[in-house]
Design an enzyme around this catalytic site. Structure first.
Site, PDB file in Angstrom:
ATOM      1  N   PRO A 162      62.574  47.539  -7.456  1.00  0.00           N
ATOM      2  CA  PRO A 162      63.173  48.863  -7.665  1.00  0.00           C
ATOM      3  C   PRO A 162      62.879  49.485  -9.031  1.00  0.00           C
ATOM      4  CG  PRO A 162      64.826  47.147  -7.822  1.00  0.00           C
ATOM      5  CD  PRO A 162      63.573  46.480  -7.368  1.00  0.00           C
ATOM      6  N   TYR A 204      65.891  52.795 -19.567  1.00  0.00           N
ATOM      7  CA  TYR A 204      65.355  51.484 -19.161  1.00  0.00           C
ATOM      8  C   TYR A 204      65.246  50.642 -20.436  1.00  0.00           C
ATOM      9  CZ  TYR A 204      63.636  53.664 -14.801  1.00  0.00           C
ATOM     10  OH  TYR A 204      63.532  54.314 -13.586  1.00  0.00           O
ATOM     11  N   HIS A 231      65.494  65.789 -13.658  1.00  0.00           N
ATOM     12  CA  HIS A 231      65.311  64.985 -14.870  1.00  0.00           C
ATOM     13  C   HIS A 231      63.872  65.138 -15.354  1.00  0.00           C
ATOM     14  CE1 HIS A 231      68.845  61.939 -15.079  1.00  0.00           C
ATOM     15  NE2 HIS A 231      69.263  63.094 -14.592  1.00  0.00           N
TER      16      HIS A 231
HETATM   17  C1  PHB Z   1      69.130  53.991  -9.266  1.00  0.00           C
HETATM   18  O1  PHB Z   1      69.681  55.032  -9.675  1.00  0.00           O
HETATM   19  O2  PHB Z   1      69.658  53.217  -8.434  1.00  0.00           O
HETATM   20  C2  PHB Z   1      67.764  53.655  -9.804  1.00  0.00           C
HETATM   21  C3  PHB Z   1      67.129  54.582 -10.619  1.00  0.00           C
HETATM   22  C4  PHB Z   1      65.864  54.287 -11.129  1.00  0.00           C
HETATM   23  C5  PHB Z   1      65.273  53.077 -10.821  1.00  0.00           C
HETATM   24  C6  PHB Z   1      65.909  52.151  -9.991  1.00  0.00           C
HETATM   25  C7  PHB Z   1      67.173  52.436  -9.487  1.00  0.00           C
HETATM   26  O3  PHB Z   1      64.039  52.789 -11.348  1.00  0.00           O
END
Ligand code: PHB
Ligand code: APR
Length: 393
Positions: free
Chosen positions: A292, A200, A72
């Site tokens: 996360p 996001y 990506h």
């Molecule tokens: C996920 O794919 O679980 C994931 C991807 C990016 C993030 C957090 C979780 O910032």
């Protein structure tokens, strides 16, 4: 039993450390309290930095990652009806690889079996002893029998709730913690991702993230309240909410389906200092936790064990003078990288979630920061540099 490095925990940190130590000719044993199926059943993030990919290559465990991982080169940020792509490749000349942590763990487990290294699974009452002396030990019970491993060193890769950090005298530890006032409701489903890169979003209804595991498996999240319960969320309720937080053009093409997994995770920032106590070292979630949002958890764990594996290789192979340099500087070098990732994860979380308690001024600060970022190449480069991961010391 005797080994050079005893590892507590067979999650990504413990397994990658074991694979790297094997590569460097350092004998090691792993003791894990759960079963292999339980460990593989954990659903975690899925974005690998190039440093992590490089360590998996060094360990000889990157074949499937290269065959199935998705490179990506950017991701989208959505806010207040605006959408902006952070072009990682153009800004910092690097990309990330989307490949689930479950698959990394599976590859490491299969590799460990293939090289004939043993992992003790379903060990009970695991304890670490005498790590402030020259002959540390790990004890455990298996099938009702008591066992003990004598080692030169012990590495606690046993996660946030593990026994290793808990065995350090409180006076020897300094901890830092921030609990966020919301959780993430996550769904895994065998539906094609709504977009080819991650999205996001900070919407009036809360944060959303559209991620993926492959071209046919999606991983989606929405911000939810801390007292929310996963049983309050039917699949239909989740899809309705997720669709409402997606940009309109993506919502129109969202494919829904039955959830394979659905859970609510709390968000926390946590660091324990130092990461070494005599002959006990901490790595990964045993020493630090990030929210996360920045996808740093697995990548920080990989960085820790990358530094440690080189330190132990130097100890066992180096001349008497230099053999202690790596292990003596591990904690300071690991923490330097950990704190930068903690900052980025905290900043990104603070930017992309709804904080009603911060009032209208707080909301305007978020808007101002995002609008500045959308118009500043320098601001975008700073985000990109942190998202792809900082170099290993
Ligand atoms: C996920 O794919 O679980 C994931 C991807 C990016 C993030 C957090 C979780 O910032
Ligand atoms: N004895 C033996 N094993 C233990 C003990 C114990 N007392 N306590 C915990 N464990 C095991 C857990 O069962 C788990 O398999 O240690 C392992 C720790 O793995 P993780 O929690 O996955 O931590 P780590 O390997 O550091 O990986 C960090 O995993 O949790 C995610 O978000 C996190 O992506 C990050 C990554």
């Amino acid at each position: 039993m005797r080994t050079q490095v005893a590892i507590v925990g067979a999650g990504p940190a413990g397994l990658l450390l074991g694979a790297l130590l094997h590569r460097h000719g350092v004998d090691n044993l792993i003791v894990e309290q759960r079963s292999p199926a339980y460990v593989l059943g954990r659903i975690r993030a899925g974005v690998l930095e190039q440093v992590t990919v490089g360590l998996l290559e060094e360990a000889g465990v990157a074949a499937r990652l290269h065959a199935e991982g998705l490179p990506h080169e950017g991701f989208d940020l959505c806010f207040a009806g605006q959408r902006h792509r952070i072009d990682l490749q153009r800004l910092v000349g690097k990309h990330v690889t989307v490949y689930g942590q479950t698959e990394v763990t599976r590859d490491l487990m299969e590799h460990r079996t293939a090289i004939g290294r043993s992992t003790v699974y379903e060990a009970q009452d695991v304890a670490v002893h005498d790590f402030d002396g020259e002959q540390p030990r790990v004890s455990y019970r298996l099938g009702g029998q008591a066992h003990e491993i004598q080692a030169d060193f012990i590495v606690g890769c046993d996660g946030f709730h593990g026994v290793s950090r808990a065995s350090v005298p409180a006076a020897a530890l300094k901890t830092y913690e921030k609990i966020y006032p919301f959780g993430w409701l996550g769904v895994l489903a065998d539906v094609p991702p709504v977009a080819h890169e991650l999205i996001y979003g900070n919407t009036e209804r809360g944060f959303m993230l559209a991620s993926m595991r492959s071209a046919t498996r999606s991983r989606y999240y929405v911000q939810c309240s801390l007292d929310d319960k996963v049983e309050n969320w039917s699949d239909e309720a989740f899809w309705d909410e997720f669709r409402r937080r997606l940009p309109a053009e993506d919502a129109a093409r969202l494919v829904t389906g039955p959830s394979l997994e659905k859970s609510i995770a709390p968000l926390r920032s946590f660091v324990a200092e130092p990461m070494r106590f005599g002959r006990l070292f901490l790595a990964g979630d045993a020493a630090h936790i990030v929210p996360p949002t920045g996808a740093k958890g697995l990548n920080l764990a990989a960085g820790d064990v990358g530094l440690l594996s080189r330190a132990f290789a130097e100890f066992y192979a180096g001349s008497h003078g230099s053999r202690h340099v790596g292990i003596d500087t591990y904690s300071q070098r690991a923490l330097a990288r950990v704190w930068k990732a903690e900052r980025f994860s905290w900043w990104f979380t603070s930017l992309m979630h709804q904080f009603p308690e911060n009032g209208e001024f707080g909301a305007r600060m978020q808007l101002a920061e995002l609008e500045y970022m959308f118009t500043s190449e320098a601001a975008q480069r700073a985000v990109a540099e942190n998202y792809v991961g900082l170099p290993l010391a």
